[in-house]
Design a protein around this motif. Structure first.
Motif, PDB file in Angstrom:
ATOM      1  N   GLY A   7       0.812  -1.207   0.000  1.00 22.18           N
ATOM      2  CA  GLY A   7       0.000   0.000   0.000  1.00 22.18           C
ATOM      3  C   GLY A   7       0.844   1.255   0.000  1.00 22.18           C
TER       4      GLY A   7
ATOM      5  N   GLU B   5       0.269   1.219   4.360  1.00 23.90           N
ATOM      6  CA  GLU B   5      -1.120   0.844   4.605  1.00 23.90           C
ATOM      7  C   GLU B   5      -1.249  -0.666   4.814  1.00 23.90           C
ATOM      8  OE1 GLU B   5      -2.978   2.207   1.039  1.00 23.90           O
ATOM      9  OE2 GLU B   5      -3.628   4.099   1.930  1.00 23.90           O
ATOM     10  N   GLY B   6      -2.043  -1.040   5.802  1.00 30.19           N
ATOM     11  CA  GLY B   6      -2.367  -2.446   6.010  1.00 30.19           C
ATOM     12  C   GLY B   6      -1.311  -3.270   6.709  1.00 30.19           C
TER      13      GLY B   6
ATOM     14  N   ARG C 129      -7.090  -3.770  10.447  1.00 31.25           N
ATOM     15  CA  ARG C 129      -6.050  -3.736   9.422  1.00 31.25           C
ATOM     16  C   ARG C 129      -6.582  -4.237   8.077  1.00 31.25           C
ATOM     17  NH1 ARG C 129      -2.475  -7.268   7.237  1.00 31.25           N
ATOM     18  NH2 ARG C 129      -3.277  -8.999   8.478  1.00 31.25           N
ATOM     19  N   LYS C 130      -7.322  -5.321   8.121  1.00 28.68           N
ATOM     20  CA  LYS C 130      -7.801  -5.929   6.885  1.00 28.68           C
ATOM     21  C   LYS C 130      -8.986  -5.174   6.283  1.00 28.68           C
ATOM     22  CE  LYS C 130      -6.259 -10.526   8.331  1.00 28.68           C
ATOM     23  NZ  LYS C 130      -6.671 -11.863   8.809  1.00 28.68           N
TER      24      LYS C 130
ATOM     25  N   ASN D 213      -7.766  -1.145   6.097  1.00 29.76           N
ATOM     26  CA  ASN D 213      -6.422  -0.908   5.555  1.00 29.76           C
ATOM     27  C   ASN D 213      -5.604   0.028   6.449  1.00 29.76           C
ATOM     28  OD1 ASN D 213      -4.686  -1.787   3.540  1.00 29.76           O
ATOM     29  ND2 ASN D 213      -5.005   0.009   2.258  1.00 29.76           N
TER      30      ASN D 213
END
Length: 250
Positions: A6, A34-35, A183-184, A187
């Motif tokens: 990301g 990201e993530g 997180r999933k 993100n």
């Protein structure tokens, strides 16, 4: 190091932080994306909390830079001191709603703020506790309330300082599940300091080891194989020492 998943949410370049005449964090460089689920580990006094505060702009860098591409408002912080809460007089709803306060707008909440607070409590699974006083909650429930406050900021980066402290195993597992889901689904990048090496090994995608300088930055599997820092001794007790990766930020 990057996992390539990301956009960058934090860029730390040759950053040093300290208090008074003491330099605690020295010339650290890394990026977050990201993530990612990144764990920051190190002995007591190694600079974990200092680094997190420096990333938020709570400490001025003695050298180098910290860039949050979304600005400081794109990050939310759960400090160690937030984990007490037993004597906190506010309700869960009031704590969550306080996360919407920005730019000096202290006592006025909009309809959007209230919607964000409701959604954040729902996301944490504690909407039914909205009217409860913080002091009446379990440790795990309090952590979720403080995380709901963080979510009201709609962060791209979530910084947590020893969030498992004082939690029983069931509450710790529940917190881990919440962080993985955030997180999933959203993100959000997670950077968490921790002494719980088992939790790090089982959940992190990446590990940073700090001991003044950054001793290691790599995949959790590489960390589990062990590494040998510059002084030839293991930074974390119980981590096997082997030929491995040493960060350029050390």
């Amino acid at each position: 190091m990057t996992d390539g998943c990301g956009k960058p949410v934090a860029l730390v370049r040759d950053a040093s932080f300290g208090y008074g005449q003491e330099l605690v964090v020295r010339h650290v460089s890394f990026s977050l994306f990201e993530g990612e689920y990144v764990c920051l580990i190190g002995r007591n006094g190694s600079g974990k909390s200092t680094l997190l505060k420096g990333m938020l702009g709570l400490l001025e860098p003695r050298s180098g830079t910290v860039e949050l591409p979304g600005g400081v408002a794109s990050a939310a912080f759960l400090p160690q001191e937030a984990q007490g809460g037993r004597d906190f007089p506010a309700t869960v709803w009031e704590v969550a709603l306080s996360g919407c306060q920005r730019g000096g707008r202290t006592f006025f909440n909009t309809a959007r703020d209230k919607r964000l607070a409701r959604e954040s409590l729902d996301a944490m699974g504690i909407a039914d506790l909205a009217g409860r006083r913080m002091g009446s909650l379990s440790g795990g429930q309090r952590q979720r309330a403080f995380l709901a406050r963080c979510l009201c900021r709609q962060p791209r980066l979530l910084l947590l300082d020893e969030p498992y402290t004082g939690l029983d195993p069931e509450a710790a597992d529940g917190l881990t599940g919440v962080l993985q889901r955030l997180r999933k689904e959203r993100n959000i990048a997670v950077l968490m300091s921790s002494h719980d090496l088992a939790a790090v090994a089982g959940n992190a995608s990446r590990v940073l080891v700090i001991d003044g300088g950054l001793q290691f930055d790599g995949d959790v599997r590489e960390w589990l194989r062990g590494f040998k820092p510059a002084n030839g001794t293991a930074v974390i007790p119980g981590v096997p020492v082997a030929c491995g990766h040493q960060s350029q930020g050390a």
